[in-house]
Scaffold this active site. Structure first.
Site, mmCIF file in Angstrom:
data_model
loop_
_atom_site.group_PDB
_atom_site.id
_atom_site.type_symbol
_atom_site.label_atom_id
_atom_site.label_comp_id
_atom_site.label_asym_id
_atom_site.label_seq_id
_atom_site.Cartn_x
_atom_site.Cartn_y
_atom_site.Cartn_z
ATOM 1 N N LYS A 220 0.843 -1.188 0.000
ATOM 2 C CA LYS A 220 0.000 0.000 0.000
ATOM 3 C C LYS A 220 0.879 1.238 0.000
ATOM 4 C CE LYS A 220 -2.900 2.743 3.078
ATOM 5 N NZ LYS A 220 -3.422 2.901 4.443
ATOM 6 N N GLU A 269 -7.479 12.629 13.312
ATOM 7 C CA GLU A 269 -6.590 11.509 13.595
ATOM 8 C C GLU A 269 -5.522 11.833 14.634
ATOM 9 O OE1 GLU A 269 -4.065 8.051 11.259
ATOM 10 O OE2 GLU A 269 -5.335 9.440 10.160
ATOM 11 N N GLU A 313 -6.927 -1.881 4.602
ATOM 12 C CA GLU A 313 -6.176 -0.649 4.870
ATOM 13 C C GLU A 313 -6.150 -0.368 6.377
ATOM 14 O OE1 GLU A 313 -6.588 4.122 3.795
ATOM 15 O OE2 GLU A 313 -7.598 2.627 2.560
#
Length: 463
Positions: A220, A269, A313
């Protein structure tokens, strides 16, 4: 050195001047007082009359706000060991400083606010020329709002040539302005032009990355894009921060100034938080829009929970955080499955991580191990960062880097600087990224970044 018995500020300044002459070097002093409840946005606004250097931090999950004016001291680092170097400079600074704080509340006294770039090896280029690789600032004046209580810390760098009464007069004048002055930044900007930077080239970069991943080189990679905005007049910082605070109640709100530019954001976040040795980290990866009705919202949320690409993910991030935290913590707790974390415009997959920090470790030790998480870089970590440096269509600067604060008691918190913008007078660069895996679709990823840009665009001139 921490002093519990608090002498008068005049005595503290005079002693520091004498000590500066005796030791032949400037002295840092920190003086904390409890004040009547103060509005942090008004403080940030009024601070413009004191200094161009303004700082702001609002936590996402508690009533805790820091607002800074001026700079008593800044620490910088620009090499591969920047977290360790900043930690070492901070430790030395604390050992030499004289701190007068009878309250002992987190976020008072010597507090550093700032951040780090995403990649220390990335060449500094437009639009980030004014921002060093890392910068942590001890504000000259710091307002700390914790629940209903307000504290004002005055941090000063004292030289042997200074005069006590002159400094005292300046402090009184500055405090009057910061706590009782008139607000001037009340208007949101009027946007006159918006430019998406190389959107088709960015889509091609997504396709290229998927082919690279299919070749087994990576699992990724996160690729970001830039949108530029032009405004009729210079952006009024306090008005923008105030609107972000109103519209993004579940996000960390921040601003850091450097060289006249302001890096601002409303990020959901958290990277890591330490409070009395208790560590909290957050896995926030996997994104979907909010629905227009409750039924649509639940449908979109369930689709996100069931989506293999987003779950994969998310799991990348959970496992990486687990590995990083295990290196410096014990009593680690991580739920087996994610839940939904709703924001005004978006919803994310969310897994909280809690632990107890081992003795001898600090918040920056944790940050250095966590950054960049797979949610911001990719997997494997170093390969993805190298790929971003060589293939991304923009210069990240501080976008997606750690931004936050820490104090002299090993408390602090860092968030990941996404949903962010760099403001330069009457211009702004906005940034958004997405996680690319082997089956990623360039158009779908482009649409996802468009959704992520909306929260910041909505306060910078509307949609």
């Amino acid at each position: 050195m921490l002093h519990i018995k608090i002498p008068q500020i005049e005595e503290i300044v005079e002693e520091a001047i004498n000590r500066a002459a005796l030791e032949k070097e400037p002295q840092v002093i920190s003086y904390v007082e409890q004040i009547d409840t103060a509005d942090s946005i008004a403080f940030l606004d009024r601070a413009k009359q004191i200094s161009p250097h303004r700082l702001y931090w609002r936590s996402a999950d508690e009533e805790f706000v820091l607002a800074g004016a001026g700079s008593a001291k800044r620490v910088y680092s620009g090499d591969d060991h920047r977290f360790n170097e900043i930690e070492a400079m901070w430790t030395t600074l604390q050992e030499k400083a004289e701190v007068y704080d009878m309250y002992g509340e987190k976020g008072t006294g010597l507090v550093a606010i700032g951040g780090f770039s995403f990649d220390s090896l990335e060449e500094r280029a437009a639009p980030w020329e004014a921002f060093p690789d890392s910068q942590m600032t001890i504000p000259m004046y710091l307002l700390t709002n914790k629940g209903e209580s307000s504290f004002l810390t005055t941090n000063l760098l004292i030289f042997k040539e200074d005069h006590t009464q002159q400094i005292i007069h300046q402090i009184k004048s500055d405090k009057k302005q910061l706590l009782h002055g008139k607000r001037t930044e009340l208007n949101l900007p009027e946007r006159i032009n918006t430019l998406e930077v190389q959107p088709e080239e960015w889509k091609r970069s997504i396709q290229k990355a998927t082919e690279y991943i299919k070749g087994g080189q990576m699992e990724k990679v996160v690729l970001a894009r830039e949108l530029r905005a032009l405004f009729k007049e210079e952006v009024q910082l306090a008005a923008v921060i105030e609107k972000l605070s109103e519209t993004q109640p579940n996000s960390y709100i921040f601003t850091v100034e450097s060289g006249g530019s302001h890096f601002i954001g409303a990020t959901p976040e958290r990277l890591a938080k330490v409070d009395n040795q208790q560590l909290i980290s957050t896995c926030l990866a996997g994104t979907a829009p909010r629905g227009k009705t409750d039924k649509d919202d639940k449908k979109l949320g369930q689709a996100l929970l069931d989506d293999p690409k987003n779950r994969q993910e998310h799991d990348f991030v959970v496992q990486m955080i687990r590995e990083a935290v295990e290196a410096c913590c014990f009593d680690i707790e991580i739920p087996e499955k994610p839940v939904l974390y709703p924001l005004r415009n978006l919803q994310h997959l969310y897994t909280p991580v809690t632990a107890t920090l081992e003795d001898g470790y600090t918040l920056l030790d944790v940050v250095s191990r966590l950054h960049p998480t797979p949610a911001l870089g990719g997997m494997p970590q170093q390969k993805s960062v190298d790929y971003i440096r060589n293939n991304e269509t923009l210069n990240r600067g501080w976008y997606a880097g750690p931004v936050g604060w820490f104090d002299g008691r090993n408390n602090g918190e860092f968030a990941v600087a996404i949903r962010s913008a760099l403001i330069q007078k009457n211009k702004a660069s906005l940034f958004a990224g997405c996680g690319v895996v082997e089956d990623s679709d360039p158009e779908a990823e482009y649409d996802e970044t468009g959704v992520k840009l909306k929260p910041m665009l909505s306060v910078l001139g509307g949609y």
